[in-house]
Design a protein around this motif. Structure first.
Motif, mmCIF file in Angstrom:
data_model
loop_
_atom_site.group_PDB
_atom_site.id
_atom_site.type_symbol
_atom_site.label_atom_id
_atom_site.label_comp_id
_atom_site.label_asym_id
_atom_site.label_seq_id
_atom_site.Cartn_x
_atom_site.Cartn_y
_atom_site.Cartn_z
ATOM 1 N N ASP A 154 0.747 -1.418 0.165
ATOM 2 C CA ASP A 154 0.067 0.257 0.161
ATOM 3 C C ASP A 154 0.455 1.129 -0.073
ATOM 4 N N SER A 155 2.589 1.000 -0.317
ATOM 5 C CA SER A 155 2.909 2.285 -0.591
ATOM 6 C C SER A 155 3.862 2.557 -1.218
ATOM 7 N N TYR A 156 4.706 3.427 -1.812
ATOM 8 C CA TYR A 156 5.766 3.652 -2.627
ATOM 9 C C TYR A 156 6.562 4.366 -1.565
ATOM 10 N N GLU A 157 8.154 3.548 -2.153
ATOM 11 C CA GLU A 157 9.490 3.969 -1.736
ATOM 12 C C GLU A 157 9.449 5.368 -1.773
ATOM 13 N N GLU A 158 9.514 5.965 -0.619
ATOM 14 C CA GLU A 158 9.501 7.693 -0.971
ATOM 15 C C GLU A 158 11.301 8.328 -1.056
ATOM 16 N N THR A 159 12.041 7.801 -1.185
ATOM 17 C CA THR A 159 13.110 8.536 -1.862
ATOM 18 C C THR A 159 13.089 8.504 -3.319
ATOM 19 N N GLN A 160 12.099 7.204 -4.028
ATOM 20 C CA GLN A 160 12.054 6.913 -5.984
ATOM 21 C C GLN A 160 10.667 8.367 -6.439
ATOM 22 N N VAL A 161 9.832 8.805 -4.788
ATOM 23 C CA VAL A 161 8.260 9.793 -4.882
ATOM 24 C C VAL A 161 9.181 10.912 -5.462
#
Length: 194
Positions: free
Chosen positions: A172-179
């Motif tokens: 349910d989440s995306y990797e913060e650094t990539q976003v």
């Protein structure tokens, strides 16, 4: 028309209360002094900062420091000023076609990711216990970016800069650094266009 950077950036900022964390005032003042000199007379600065440097700058948190919202707002205006100057310099040195090619390349990179399916635009954290950005929130902003880029729908660069996503875990989440890296590029494009 030349931009008077002194009008865009105040000489000093409000401070937060003594027990509250704000930005390190000395670091902010030093960076802004260097940026002002670089903007007004780039030849006087060995390594003049550009719009990407303004976007990426961070300051240590200290109690009683400068109010982050005020500093961030000033940095946004400064970034926009540098981006306009960079665009104008590119156009004057290489022509409008060169600028349009740069915009086209960056837009193409962004569109490739934007057109991925919801829930699959970015990497998910490697471990299910690691927090990331809520996929629905990020995907919602991506849909707005598609509207901005392809359907001329209004979206301010500040809305992208200030986007806040709920925390989530696992699929349910995306990797913060990539976003964050992607959104930096989106801001770069929007600042160059507007």
């Amino acid at each position: 028309m030349a931009l008077d950077i002194r009008r865009q950036i105040p000489a000093t900022f409000e401070r937060v209360e003594r027990g509250t964390y704000g930005y390190n005032a000395k670091q902010v003042d030093q960076f802004l002094k260097r940026a002002r000199v670089a903007f007004e007379d780039p030849a006087r600065t060995a390594h003049p900062p550009g719009s990407a440097d303004v976007r990426a700058v961070t300051f240590d948190p200290v109690k009683g420091g400068y109010d982050p919202a005020s500093v961030d707002s000033a940095l946004d205006r400064l970034e926009d000023a540098f981006a306009r100057r960079e665009r104008d310099e590119l156009i004057s040195q290489q022509g409008e076609e060169a600028w349009l090619r740069e915009i086209g390349k960056l837009s193409g990179v962004l569109r490739g990711r934007l057109h991925r399916p919801d829930g699959a635009r970015f990497r998910h954290p490697a471990k299910n216990s690691v927090r990331g950005y809520n996929t629905e929130d990020v995907d919602g902003l991506c849909v707005e970016l598609i509207g901005y880029l392809e359907q001329d729908q209004p979206l301010s660069v500040d809305a992208v800069r200030r986007a806040v996503f709920r925390a989530a875990k696992g699929q349910d989440s995306y990797e913060e650094t990539q976003v964050d890296a992607f959104l930096d590029r989106a801001v770069e494009l929007m600042a160059a266009i507007d």
